[in-house]
Design an enzyme around this catalytic site. Structure first.
Site, PDB file in Angstrom:
ATOM      1  N   LYS A   1      43.846  35.228  45.970  1.00 54.83           N
ATOM      2  CA  LYS A   1      42.816  35.150  44.930  1.00 54.83           C
ATOM      3  C   LYS A   1      42.690  36.549  44.330  1.00 54.83           C
ATOM      4  O   LYS A   1      41.799  37.322  44.672  1.00 54.83           O
ATOM      5  CB  LYS A   1      41.506  34.640  45.528  1.00 54.83           C
ATOM      6  CG  LYS A   1      40.570  34.108  44.468  1.00 54.83           C
ATOM      7  CD  LYS A   1      39.514  33.219  45.059  1.00 54.83           C
ATOM      8  CE  LYS A   1      38.439  32.866  44.060  1.00 54.83           C
ATOM      9  NZ  LYS A   1      38.894  32.244  42.834  1.00 54.83           N
TER      10      LYS A   1
ATOM     11  N   ARG B   1      49.151  53.989  46.279  1.00 54.93           N
ATOM     12  CA  ARG B   1      48.930  55.044  47.287  1.00 54.93           C
ATOM     13  C   ARG B   1      47.996  56.132  46.776  1.00 54.93           C
ATOM     14  O   ARG B   1      47.403  56.872  47.555  1.00 54.93           O
ATOM     15  CB  ARG B   1      50.272  55.670  47.694  1.00 54.93           C
ATOM     16  CG  ARG B   1      51.113  54.732  48.541  1.00 54.93           C
ATOM     17  CD  ARG B   1      52.454  55.342  48.838  1.00 54.93           C
ATOM     18  NE  ARG B   1      53.177  55.631  47.607  1.00 54.93           N
ATOM     19  CZ  ARG B   1      54.452  56.034  47.549  1.00 54.93           C
ATOM     20  NH1 ARG B   1      55.127  56.195  48.660  1.00 54.93           N
ATOM     21  NH2 ARG B   1      55.038  56.266  46.396  1.00 54.93           N
TER      22      ARG B   1
ATOM     23  N   ARG C   1      39.659  33.763  53.787  1.00 51.67           N
ATOM     24  CA  ARG C   1      40.602  33.764  52.665  1.00 51.67           C
ATOM     25  C   ARG C   1      40.653  35.140  52.006  1.00 51.67           C
ATOM     26  O   ARG C   1      41.720  35.616  51.607  1.00 51.67           O
ATOM     27  CB  ARG C   1      40.215  32.678  51.650  1.00 51.67           C
ATOM     28  CG  ARG C   1      41.233  32.525  50.533  1.00 51.67           C
ATOM     29  CD  ARG C   1      40.972  31.308  49.685  1.00 51.67           C
ATOM     30  NE  ARG C   1      39.757  31.451  48.888  1.00 51.67           N
ATOM     31  CZ  ARG C   1      39.260  30.505  48.091  1.00 51.67           C
ATOM     32  NH1 ARG C   1      39.879  29.343  47.995  1.00 51.67           N
ATOM     33  NH2 ARG C   1      38.165  30.705  47.396  1.00 51.67           N
TER      34      ARG C   1
ATOM     35  N   GLU D   1      47.274  22.858  39.416  1.00 50.76           N
ATOM     36  CA  GLU D   1      45.814  22.898  39.554  1.00 50.76           C
ATOM     37  C   GLU D   1      45.210  23.147  38.186  1.00 50.76           C
ATOM     38  O   GLU D   1      45.917  23.079  37.173  1.00 50.76           O
ATOM     39  CB  GLU D   1      45.411  23.985  40.548  1.00 50.76           C
ATOM     40  CG  GLU D   1      45.858  25.384  40.138  1.00 50.76           C
ATOM     41  CD  GLU D   1      45.388  26.477  41.090  1.00 50.76           C
ATOM     42  OE1 GLU D   1      44.466  26.235  41.880  1.00 50.76           O
ATOM     43  OE2 GLU D   1      45.938  27.582  41.012  1.00 50.76           O
TER      44      GLU D   1
END
Ligand code: PMP
Length: 299
Positions: A151, A105, A52, A184
């Site tokens: 995440k 960058r 993940r 959630e």
């Protein structure tokens, strides 16, 4: 004892674990993380967490300066350096040091930090009695914004929800998505049980696809429940037989009240109790071994 922290390839004392104020993780929340747990000398679902992490990195175009195998070893090394058998491990990869503009960058090298410590979100009593939670005004950012499946270090959406839960005197918030469906919680996935059906919001509902969410679904299938990933609303939660949350830090915790409505019988339900029990059994008996030579450690 001072904790030992992994910072960019070195394991150093906590007091020497420092990151620049010009790091874009600090300036912009530009980065990703994982929360992983070890039980009884084994890291639970380590490969899934690493996978993940690399998917989050790919999505935000951040190149992690370690291979997944090196990352696994760095995590194990950090746990060993802290002599832990049971641990909560936080892996943080930020864009690195740049200038005051936000262009990634300018950040030449990502910063990699691994912390192996402990975590305790709730007293044991709440696992036996269940949580009284609330829904809150802040909505979960949708997949077309910063996809919650990444995440990312940008947890302000969750933190706003937590502030609103705190204001309501609740230990956790259920976050709805912009269409009003249940998404959630601030750091957990949510499940309801109706009859012999276990239902959790689908992965595109605006959720982090929790690793413990998969574990709970697997256990539920083994218990003979019909597992569904489906959208549902507050109405469905109020009228469910059972409700519980899953997450690496919270593990599996029952919910017994939502917005002042009692859920089921107002106590942890029979399936929830079985899922908690089975989760603990699996977590304590599977995973990647931290100390291969069976060295005995104090936790
Ligand atoms: N949703 C959010 C927003 C989270 O932060 C977490 C904790 N990582 C979860 C769900 C649960 O995911 P996991 O089971 O992988 O810990």
């Amino acid at each position: 004892m001072s904790r030992k922290i992994y910072v960019n390839g070195c394991i150093v004392d906590e007091k020497d674990a420092k990151v620049s104020v010009f790091d874009h993780g600090y300036l912009y929340g530009d980065g990703i993380f994982e929360g992983i747990r070890a039980y009884n000398g084994r890291v639970f679902k380590l490969k899934e967490h690493i996978e993940r992490l690399y998917k989050s990195a790919k999505t935000i175009m951040l190149e992690i300066p370690l291979t997944p195998e090196e990352m696994e070893e760095a995590i194990l090394e950090t746990i060993r350096a802290n002599n832990l058998m049971d641990a909560y491990i936080r892996v943080v990869i930020s864009r690195g040091v740049g200038d005051l503009g936000l262009d990634p960058r300018k950040c030449k090298k990502p910063t990699v930090v691994i912390i192996a410590s402990k975590i305790k979100l709730y007293d044991q009593e709440l696992y036996e009695k269940g949580l009284k939670v609330v829904t809150i005004p802040t909505r979960r950012n949708g997949p077309e914004m910063v996809n919650p499946r990444v995440k990312s270090l940008n947890y302000l959406n969750n933190i706003m929800a937590r502030i609103e839960a705190n204001l309501a005197g609740a230990p956790e918030a259920i976050i709805l998505n912009d269409e009003g469906y249940v998404a959630e919680c601030t750091g957990d996935n949510i499940f309801i049980i109706e009859g012999d059906e276990l239902i959790t919001p689908p992965k595109y509902a605006g959720i982090l696809r929790g690793i413990k969410r998969d574990v709970a679904m697997e256990i539920a299938r083994d218990l003979g429940l019909n597992v569904k990933e489906e959208l549902f609303t507050r109405y469905d939660v109020f009228n469910a037989d059972e409700c519980f949350l899953t997450g690496t830090a919270a593990e599996v915790i029952p919910v017994i009240e939502v917005d002042g409505r009692q859920v089921g019988e107002g106590k942890p339900g029979k399936y929830t109790k079985k899922i908690i029990e089975e989760f603990r059994r699996i977590a304590n008996s599977t995973g990647v071994t931290i100390y291969p030579k069976n060295e005995v450690r104090v936790s």
